[in-house]
Design a protein around this motif. Structure first.
Motif, short mmCIF file in Angstrom:
data_model
loop_
_atom_site.label_atom_id
_atom_site.label_comp_id
_atom_site.label_asym_id
_atom_site.label_seq_id
_atom_site.Cartn_x
_atom_site.Cartn_y
_atom_site.Cartn_z
N ASP A 60 0.80 -1.22 0.00
CA ASP A 60 0.00 0.00 0.00
C ASP A 60 0.83 1.28 0.00
OD1 ASP A 60 -2.49 -1.38 0.14
OD2 ASP A 60 -2.18 -1.69 2.29
N TYR A 64 -0.24 6.24 -0.30
CA TYR A 64 -0.74 5.17 0.58
C TYR A 64 -2.15 4.79 0.15
CZ TYR A 64 -2.24 2.48 4.60
OH TYR A 64 -2.73 1.47 5.41
N SER A 65 -2.29 3.59 -0.37
CA SER A 65 -3.58 3.00 -0.69
C SER A 65 -4.45 3.93 -1.54
CB SER A 65 -4.32 2.61 0.60
OG SER A 65 -5.47 1.83 0.32
#
Length: 328
Positions: free
Chosen positions: A163, A193-194
């Protein structure tokens, strides 16, 4: 700045030296793709027989039947190395890139989790991109139009986990992409992030400092909400704003999307800075590789920045666009 540039080169050199020599491979990957964009635009609350009566954003700003752009993207990869050439033609490509070379770079996959890229590439900031095939809305936002379009330099992308990702780069002055005219450099970073990205760019000789967030989330299987927020400051001159992109898939062929934007300029020399609110409703109908995008756009400024049908200054403009985008 030159010491930071040297440190980054040393860091990259260490990575290259530490990487074990891979066995030669005969695997070759070649790809050829691109898109074609044409459109028709008309003002609903302003004349269409005068030049440049349009929203104050980039591209798709001429009246009647108009040409957008065509781009051809070729890439070749053998083993760990490869190159990409992205060529653009037409008014939109010329306005964004100034030359036919939209992107031109080589890359080296140092490892499965580290990639080095060297050359000219489109910016990592913002929610929207130059080619309309990559956007839901056909017209572009004020945030996109005021941010950078492209960089020429070197960057390293790290995949830290499933991620988490990180990018670090050193570039020429922002949007000065063919050569370095004055010896100044910009530095950039992206933390992902993600599906959410925090972007930083510092360019003392050009754009100044910009911080940008881009992300989104699925409210349901059919409903997606994209987000873009940015702040830029260059010695007291700059802008800030936020865009929301709710998009709803009615079926496999047709979707509706709304871009709601608040954009504010900043200046130490102007008492009342310009503020613009934009609402853009876009339909997207896909037929095989062809996408038709009817779009209604309303722009409203804090000052009289537009012209009405009587050629009088006014704060708002309504316009309608139908775009046709073919991808291959």
């Amino acid at each position: 700045m030159k010491y930071l540039f040297t440190l980054i080169l040393v860091f990259i050199s260490i990575l290259l030296t530490a990487q074990e020599t891979a066995e030669n491979t005969s695997d070759k990957k070649f790809s050829f793709e691109g898109s074609v964009d044409i459109y028709h635009r008309t003002n609903l609350t302003a004349p269409n027989d005068q030049d440049q009566i349009a929203p104050g954003t980039s591209f798709a700003d001429t009246a009647g039947f108009s040409l957008g752009m065509a781009n051809i993207i070729t890439s070749y990869e053998k083993g760990k190395v490869g190159g990409v050439a992205d060529l653009v033609f037409g008014p939109r490509g010329e306005a964004a890139s100034a030359t036919v070379l939209n992107q031109l770079f080589v890359f080296y996959n140092i490892s499965e989790n580290t990639k080095l890229t060297f050359g000219k590439f489109n910016t990592f900031l913002g929610y929207e991109v130059i080619a309309p095939a990559g956007n839901f809305n056909h017209s572009t936002s004020y945030l996109f139009s005021n941010g950078p379009f492209s960089h020429t330099g070197i960057k390293v992308d790290f995949t830290l986990s499933e991620d988490l990702s990180l990018m670090l780069g050193v570039f020429n002055q922002t949007d000065v992409t063919e050569f370095n005219p004055d010896g100044s450099y910009a530095i950039g970073a992206q933390l992902g992030y993600s599906g959410h990205y925090l972007n930083l760019l510092y360019d003392d000789a050009g754009l100044g400092f910009e911080i940008d967030y881009t992300g989104g989330f699925d409210a349901s299987d059919e409903f997606f909400i994209g987000i873009n927020a940015a702040y830029a400051d260059n010695d007291g001159e700059g802008f800030y704003g936020v865009d929301l992109y709710p998009q709803y898939s009615i079926n496999q062929s047709f979707s509706l999307g709304l871009r709601g934007e608040y954009f504010q300029t900043m200046s130490e020399f102007i008492e009342d800075d310009l503020c613009v609110i934009g609402l853009t409703l876009t339909g997207s109908y896909t037929l095989d590789d062809l996408t038709i995008k009817p779009e209604l756009r309303l722009d409203s400024g804090s000052e009289d920045i537009f012209i009405d049908t009587d050629l009088m200054n006014t704060k708002s403009l309504a316009s309608f666009v139908v775009g046709a985008i073919y991808t291959f």
